[in-house]
Design a protein around this motif. Structure first.
Motif, PDB file in Angstrom:
ATOM      1  N   LEU A 180      -5.225   3.476   1.808  1.00  0.00           N
ATOM      2  CA  LEU A 180      -4.389   2.562   1.064  1.00  0.00           C
ATOM      3  C   LEU A 180      -4.526   2.408  -0.217  1.00  0.00           C
ATOM      4  O   LEU A 180      -5.601   2.126  -0.757  1.00  0.00           O
ATOM      5  CB  LEU A 180      -4.735   0.972   1.723  1.00  0.00           C
ATOM      6  CG  LEU A 180      -4.267   0.905   3.119  1.00  0.00           C
ATOM      7  CD1 LEU A 180      -4.589  -0.561   3.557  1.00  0.00           C
ATOM      8  CD2 LEU A 180      -2.817   1.370   3.576  1.00  0.00           C
ATOM      9  N   VAL A 181      -3.566   2.543  -1.119  1.00  0.00           N
ATOM     10  CA  VAL A 181      -3.803   2.585  -2.636  1.00  0.00           C
ATOM     11  C   VAL A 181      -2.750   1.717  -3.164  1.00  0.00           C
ATOM     12  O   VAL A 181      -1.285   1.786  -2.881  1.00  0.00           O
ATOM     13  CB  VAL A 181      -3.375   4.184  -3.326  1.00  0.00           C
ATOM     14  CG1 VAL A 181      -3.520   3.824  -4.655  1.00  0.00           C
ATOM     15  CG2 VAL A 181      -4.394   5.271  -2.675  1.00  0.00           C
ATOM     16  N   LYS A 182      -3.378   0.942  -3.979  1.00  0.00           N
ATOM     17  CA  LYS A 182      -2.412  -0.178  -4.700  1.00  0.00           C
ATOM     18  C   LYS A 182      -1.565   0.453  -5.711  1.00  0.00           C
ATOM     19  O   LYS A 182      -1.886   1.481  -6.459  1.00  0.00           O
ATOM     20  CB  LYS A 182      -3.170  -1.162  -5.349  1.00  0.00           C
ATOM     21  CG  LYS A 182      -4.001  -2.105  -4.448  1.00  0.00           C
ATOM     22  CD  LYS A 182      -5.035  -2.914  -5.509  1.00  0.00           C
ATOM     23  CE  LYS A 182      -5.967  -3.774  -4.444  1.00  0.00           C
ATOM     24  NZ  LYS A 182      -6.636  -4.622  -5.212  1.00  0.00           N
ATOM     25  N   SER A 183      -0.184   0.261  -5.342  1.00  0.00           N
ATOM     26  CA  SER A 183       0.802   0.628  -6.537  1.00  0.00           C
ATOM     27  C   SER A 183       0.831  -0.500  -7.342  1.00  0.00           C
ATOM     28  O   SER A 183       0.109  -1.257  -7.701  1.00  0.00           O
ATOM     29  CB  SER A 183       2.206   0.616  -6.054  1.00  0.00           C
ATOM     30  OG  SER A 183       2.596  -0.789  -5.538  1.00  0.00           O
ATOM     31  N   THR A 184       1.501  -0.292  -8.765  1.00  0.00           N
ATOM     32  CA  THR A 184       1.904  -1.176  -9.805  1.00  0.00           C
ATOM     33  C   THR A 184       3.070  -2.218  -9.507  1.00  0.00           C
ATOM     34  O   THR A 184       3.941  -1.665  -8.650  1.00  0.00           O
ATOM     35  CB  THR A 184       1.996  -0.751 -11.296  1.00  0.00           C
ATOM     36  OG1 THR A 184       3.136   0.027 -11.315  1.00  0.00           O
ATOM     37  CG2 THR A 184       0.730   0.134 -11.475  1.00  0.00           C
ATOM     38  N   VAL A 185       3.163  -3.213  -9.775  1.00  0.00           N
ATOM     39  CA  VAL A 185       4.446  -3.847  -9.795  1.00  0.00           C
ATOM     40  C   VAL A 185       5.648  -3.016 -10.245  1.00  0.00           C
ATOM     41  O   VAL A 185       6.734  -3.134  -9.267  1.00  0.00           O
ATOM     42  CB  VAL A 185       4.245  -5.208 -10.621  1.00  0.00           C
ATOM     43  CG1 VAL A 185       5.536  -5.910 -10.419  1.00  0.00           C
ATOM     44  CG2 VAL A 185       3.499  -6.368 -10.001  1.00  0.00           C
ATOM     45  N   SER A 186       5.555  -2.478 -11.186  1.00  0.00           N
ATOM     46  CA  SER A 186       6.686  -1.659 -11.755  1.00  0.00           C
ATOM     47  C   SER A 186       6.942  -0.378 -10.538  1.00  0.00           C
ATOM     48  O   SER A 186       8.195  -0.203 -10.202  1.00  0.00           O
ATOM     49  CB  SER A 186       6.288  -1.144 -12.812  1.00  0.00           C
ATOM     50  OG  SER A 186       7.552  -0.148 -13.637  1.00  0.00           O
TER      51      SER A 186
END
Length: 457
Positions: A180-186
């Motif tokens: 699991l890798v966090k994306s950015t809001v964009s």
């Protein structure tokens, strides 16, 4: 914390693995992959998981638990809610106490199913048109679920900024071992918009199954997403595209108010069906007993009294209880109030377009949309059209009606986050057992933390 997730694909059940295994660890069993067009379509029509038609729901309720559409009596708060659910109601910064966070678990479970379709379409023999249609449905479902997750577990989108705050993991494979890798809001919103724009190229304009995505549903969701992004030009454009396909609004004068569940139709075959574009249900697992349950959630007097006596929603949406009023006006799938409708409907798109038109300088046509809706919500001959307002007055009127029309639709939390970014300065307050709890505008608690067991880089 060892509940069983059943994710067997080919038979449309799911092979067993614990919640922790699904999120972070190696499963005991591999997924069985579908092999035919019929299998793939059946997987995407597994509406219990993808749409929440089993009475348990699928879209997060955390936002609704934190919003201002209801309140709880101290007696219900103390007697009915476990500590974790109490923490939801009081906006605790670290609310989790070991109860499963289905708001995270169920949407990602459904995303796994959509990724199974998207990642294995090349392994079946079918026409390109059939493959495109399957892909479009899967893309829509995934975009919808990413959007729903982002409304509670990701910071709000801020137009004109870098939007580099950490957001939700964008799971793109059907591998439950995926890191699991966090994306950015964009990145999150780019993925949502990209998936939806690709899906609408191949979806059918509309269909007889409100749980199956259509082109109209794609346009409706794009309008909602762009509204959340404060891109009012694009939100208006896609509202136009949606309403150009079907703009039916039910005249509430035709509804039998004496029914206990006046807006419910078995499998959405009832009177409200033509207004529903896409049906999903908000989480309502009976073993969790969320703060939002209709058994305890009462309507604030200020909200109830904002409906005029000639406004049919006042009679249709609410019923009197010994200690106040509770909500009964959900566009439900079955004859039950166990989970609220959180899908897409024509009334929301009219309100989207009305707001966007006013914000984009078209005040008169924005008010036309508002009046067109409200004429079908008031007693016949009683509604006086709203006219000759300034832009600020028109926007205020539309936002007030948005609150009243879309109550318990799962959009209020997103609206509050968006409006506070726009300078709305909206503070929420609750008093429980003599203690006052406050959620100021743009507080970090407007974003719910990931579940304790989730490890994401």
């Amino acid at each position: 914390m060892k509940s069983i997730i059943k994710l067997l694909i080919i038979s449309l059940l799911f092979s067993g693995c614990s919640k922790e295994e699904f999120l972070n660890e190696k499963p005991k069993d591999s997924l069985i992959i579908p092999t035919t067009l019929v299998h793939f379509q059946a997987l995407l029509d597994r509406d219990a998981y993808l749409n929440g038609t089993n009475g348990q729901g699928v879209t997060p309720q955390l936002g609704e638990s934190g919003a201002d559409n209801f309140y709880l009596l101290d007696a219900d708060f103390n007697a009915n809610l476990r500590p974790q659910m109490q923490n939801y109601y009081t906006w605790d910064a670290q609310p989790y106490t070991g109860v499963e966070v289905l708001d995270w678990l169920y949407p990602y479970r459904a995303i796994l199913a959509t990724n199974t379709v998207l990642n294995h379409l090349d392994k079946i023999a079918a026409s390109q048109a059939d493959l495109n249609y399957l892909k479009a449905q899967a893309l829509f479902h995934r975009a919808h679920l990413f959007y729903q997750l982002a409304q509670v577990f990701a910071p709000p989108y801020r137009k004109g900024t870098a939007n580099d705050e950490k957001s939700i993991p964008l799971r793109m494979t059907d591998d439950i071992n995926e890191d699991l890798v966090k994306s950015t809001v964009s990145e999150t919103y780019s993925r949502i918009v990209g998936d939806l724009k690709e899906s609408v190229q191949y979806l059918k304009e509309n269909n007889d199954f409100p749980t199956r995505p259509s082109k109209q549903a794609g346009y409706a969701l794009l309008s909602r997403v762009y509204l959340t992004m404060q891109d009012y030009m694009e939100a208006e454009k896609y509202a136009d595209s949606c309403l150009a396909i079907t703009d039916f609004l039910l005249d509430y004068n035709l509804i039998n108010m004496a029914l206990t569940e006046p807006l419910t139709g078995n499998n959405q075959s009832g009177i409200i069906k033509p207004e529903v574009i896409y049906w999903t249900g908000m989480l309502a697992d009976p073993y969790q007993y969320y703060p939002t349950t209709f058994l305890s959630a009462l309507i604030p007097d200020q909200l109830y009294n904002s409906y005029a006596d000639s406004d049919l929603r006042k009679k249709l949406f609410f019923e009197k209880r010994p200690n106040g009023y509770r909500f009964r006006g959900t566009y439900n799938y079955f004859s039950t109030r166990s989970n609220y409708f959180s899908g897409l409907a024509v009334d929301e798109i009219y309100l989207n377009r009305a707001e966007c038109r006013v914000r984009n300088g078209k005040v008169s046509t924005g008010l036309d949309d508002l009046n067109h809706l409200l004429e079908r919500r008031w007693e016949k001959g009683k509604y006086v059209p709203v006219e000759n307002l300034s832009q600020a007055e028109a926007l205020k009127a539309i936002l007030e009606e948005r609150r009243k029309e879309l109550i318990f639709r799962g959009v209020r939390w997103s609206d509050l986050r968006r409006l506070n970014i726009e300078g709305g300065d909206i503070t929420l307050e609750r008093t429980v057992n003599g203690n006052k709890y406050v959620l100021p505008p743009n507080d970090p608690r407007w974003t719910w933390p990931f579940p304790l067991e989730v490890t994401a880089k």
